[in-house]
Design a protein around this motif. Structure first.
Motif, PDB file in Angstrom:
ATOM      1  N   LEU A  42       0.850  -1.192   0.000  1.00 49.64           N
ATOM      2  CA  LEU A  42       0.000   0.000   0.000  1.00 49.64           C
ATOM      3  C   LEU A  42       0.887   1.243   0.000  1.00 49.64           C
ATOM      4  CD1 LEU A  42      -3.090   0.612   0.180  1.00 49.64           C
ATOM      5  CD2 LEU A  42      -2.748   0.943   2.620  1.00 49.64           C
ATOM      6  N   SER A  48      -3.193   1.240  -5.254  1.00 48.25           N
ATOM      7  CA  SER A  48      -3.036   0.293  -4.142  1.00 48.25           C
ATOM      8  C   SER A  48      -4.226   0.346  -3.188  1.00 48.25           C
ATOM      9  CB  SER A  48      -1.725   0.558  -3.388  1.00 48.25           C
ATOM     10  OG  SER A  48      -1.661   1.870  -2.894  1.00 48.25           O
ATOM     11  N   GLY A 144      -0.051  -3.059  -7.010  1.00 51.73           N
ATOM     12  CA  GLY A 144      -1.190  -2.359  -7.589  1.00 51.73           C
ATOM     13  C   GLY A 144      -1.028  -1.921  -9.033  1.00 51.73           C
TER      14      GLY A 144
END
Length: 317
Positions: A42, A48, A144
């Protein structure tokens, strides 16, 4: 229909589309298996955040059990709002770990002023994340990157690296210890922008690399966005090409045995067509039925559909 109701309908359609795109990518590449512990990287960016959000939705409904742990690498960039991610993750009840490593100072010290930082920063970040995954006992590392990132990497490698290479939706690390997955591989960036606005994610900008002018990746990104605007369907066609590779019609002697090619040899994709028309005839021009060509296939592997519902009454799949 009121404006509010119409917007809610559009939001529901977007959520469903993203969920299915992620589910399809997970199924196609067998990204998630029963008992997996997935480390979701993240960054604080829209991609993300969306990745974590959609994986949580699938976790709640999937017919298999897997766990998630969010990991953020605090690279000690000046002005980085350290409180944002912990507060967000605690508010949604997700396990998380904040890893503090001053890669910012390292990058600034090693590289000359004006040099782009992406390559070195990426290598440092990757090493730290691999180490963290090992410490956490994670079986998969989820990144991501989306469809547009994958295509941009393809063109970066072609234009500047002389390689026909992109980002695979699933890969193994060089040391063989980690499996990296990209569940957003089928997702359009413009959908992620809308989704982030809809969800009101607390976005954190990257001041280390995002502010650099004339980045090669930015130039490629602008090119892809321009193509998408001017030539609808071109981006979709290019991404489909990544899933329809014909080694016999390229020029890599490691991928295809050009030296050993002989007369009378049947090739999986045919021999002399360099450009495929939109509709391919069932029979070749010489009258040969393509159904007669024998192609070896690998034994089918059972993959659980991540988009299916959890079994009821304790029944197992």
């Amino acid at each position: 229909m009121s404006k509010k109701t119409k917007q809610e309908l559009e939001n529901n359609k977007l959520s469903k589309r993203l969920r299915h795109a992620v589910g399809d990518a997970i199924n196609d590449f067998n990204m998630i298996e029963p008992g997996d512990k997935i480390m979701v990287c993240l960054s604080g960016g829209k991609d993300s955040y969306a990745l974590l959000d959609i994986l949580r939705q699938l976790q709640a409904s999937a017919p298999i059990e897997f766990s998630l742990v969010a990991v953020n690498l605090d690279q000690k960039q000046p002005g980085f709002p350290e409180h944002v991610l912990p507060e967000y993750l605690e508010s949604i009840g997700v396990d998380y770990k904040i890893v503090e490593e001053d890669t910012y100072s390292t990058v600034k010290r090693v590289l000359d002023e004006g040099k782009t930082t992406c390559s070195l920063c990426s290598r440092l970040r990757r090493g730290i994340l691999y180490r963290t995954a090992k410490e956490l006992g994670a079986t998969k590392i989820a990144l991501g990157h989306h469809r547009d990132d994958i295509l941009a990497t393809l063109f970066l490698n072609m234009f500047y690296g002389g390689k026909l290479k992109a980002m695979p939706p699933k890969l193994i690390s060089d040391n063989g210890e980690h499996i990296v997955i990209r569940p957003l591989a089928y997702v359009k960036e413009k959908d992620l922008i809308r989704y982030a606005e809809m969800k009101e994610f607390p976005i954190i900008p990257c001041n280390l690399c995002g502010s650099q002018p004339n980045l090669q990746r930015q130039v490629i990104g602008d090119m892809l966005r321009d193509w998408d605007r001017c030539y609808p369907g071109r981006i979709e066609s290019m991404f489909s090409a990544l899933r329809n590779v014909v080694p016999s019609h390229l020029a890599d002697t490691e991928l295809f045995d050009f030296v050993g090619l002989e007369r009378g040899q049947n090739l999986k994709h045919g021999g002399d067509l360099a450009f495929d028309s939109e509709s391919v005839p069932k029979r070749f021009s010489d009258g040969t039925d393509d159904s007669e060509v024998h192609i070896e296939t690998k034994p089918e592997r059972k993959v659980i559909n991540i988009l299916a519902s959890k079994p009821k009454n304790g029944c197992s799949m």
